[in-house]
Design an enzyme around this catalytic site. Sequence first.
Site, PDB file in Angstrom:
ATOM      1  N   GLU A   1      13.146 -20.478 174.435  1.00  0.00           N
ATOM      2  CA  GLU A   1      13.461 -21.830 173.144  1.00  0.00           C
ATOM      3  C   GLU A   1      13.538 -20.753 172.183  1.00  0.00           C
ATOM      4  OE1 GLU A   1      13.654 -24.844 172.682  1.00  0.00           O
ATOM      5  OE2 GLU A   1      14.282 -24.629 174.726  1.00  0.00           O
TER       6      GLU A   1
ATOM      7  N   GLY B   1      23.837 -11.417 162.652  1.00  0.00           N
ATOM      8  CA  GLY B   1      22.904 -11.686 164.302  1.00  0.00           C
ATOM      9  C   GLY B   1      21.794 -10.537 164.180  1.00  0.00           C
TER      10      GLY B   1
ATOM     11  N   LYS C   1      26.288 -10.924 169.577  1.00  0.00           N
ATOM     12  CA  LYS C   1      25.088 -11.287 169.926  1.00  0.00           C
ATOM     13  C   LYS C   1      25.021 -12.826 169.385  1.00  0.00           C
ATOM     14  CE  LYS C   1      22.080  -7.570 168.752  1.00  0.00           C
ATOM     15  NZ  LYS C   1      21.037  -6.599 167.409  1.00  0.00           N
TER      16      LYS C   1
ATOM     17  N   GLY D   1      21.875  -8.710 154.596  1.00  0.00           N
ATOM     18  CA  GLY D   1      22.798  -9.380 155.694  1.00  0.00           C
ATOM     19  C   GLY D   1      21.751 -10.514 156.647  1.00  0.00           C
TER      20      GLY D   1
END
Length: 291
Positions: free
Chosen positions: A84, A135, A72, A132
């Site tokens: 964005e 990604g 990712k 965590g």
Amino acid sequence: MYIDSDTKLYCLIGNPITKSLSPMIHNLIFQLNSINARYLAFDVKNISKLEMAINGIRELGIQGFNVTIPYKIEVMKYLDEIDEKAKMLGAVNTVVNLNGTLKGFNTDGDGFIKSLRDIGVNLKNKRIVLVGAGGAAYSIAASLAYEGIKELIILNRTLEKANKLKMLIENYFPSLNVICYEMGEERNMPKHIDILINATPMGMYPNINDMPISPKLFSNDTLFYDIIYKPSKTKLLLDAEKLGFKTLNGLDMLVNQAIYAQKIWTNKLLRENIDWSYIKRKIVDEVILKP
């Protein structure tokens, strides 16, 4: 299954992808919306082959694709444009192919937030523990910040990665209090937490006995949210339920992010009268309940 020369192809790339529910979800959505398209999963086994895989997708005219672990973040290097919000999140899970131009988006955070809204959770001024710093954690952390939470506590195996995420969030949301802990320091964390989120693979099938943190450390009405959906109840959620905590797994997030991805790919609203609970029931019956 009718396929002709006009059938569009979409796919998932990652490693491993053998347990992914994305093909089932997306093909059901295509079917329910009468879209002439199919969705497949491709296992890119080595990061050194990622660029080659992306170029293949571009040249073959695959209309769009999802990205799952562990690519990712790495995939962003090989895209032409990045939305964005995805740029801010630092991770991409959805890519659309616009006549050879690949543009990346991130629908994980939107899917995550919708799953909480659907059960009536208001995130404003909440204290959150996020386990965590990969990604998925990036998109969840930023989305939580957008919702106006009071404090974000990041727990990760390495403090360096947690601090990297902390710096990103504080750069965009300087008023948010972000605290980092390394795994092993859990007992030093605050006990009164509104939501604990597991954004790691710990507890995922087949390693179902793994657990990132003990629910016994928390003393208030904490909601335990594990973004894993197989098993439907990880050891973390099972132990939390035994102690009387409310729990939520990652199935709703998975389906929600797929819906947002479909809207990006098809550039149109999907049928509003579709019973999305039908998709969830089908997934539970045919995949999650199977060993």
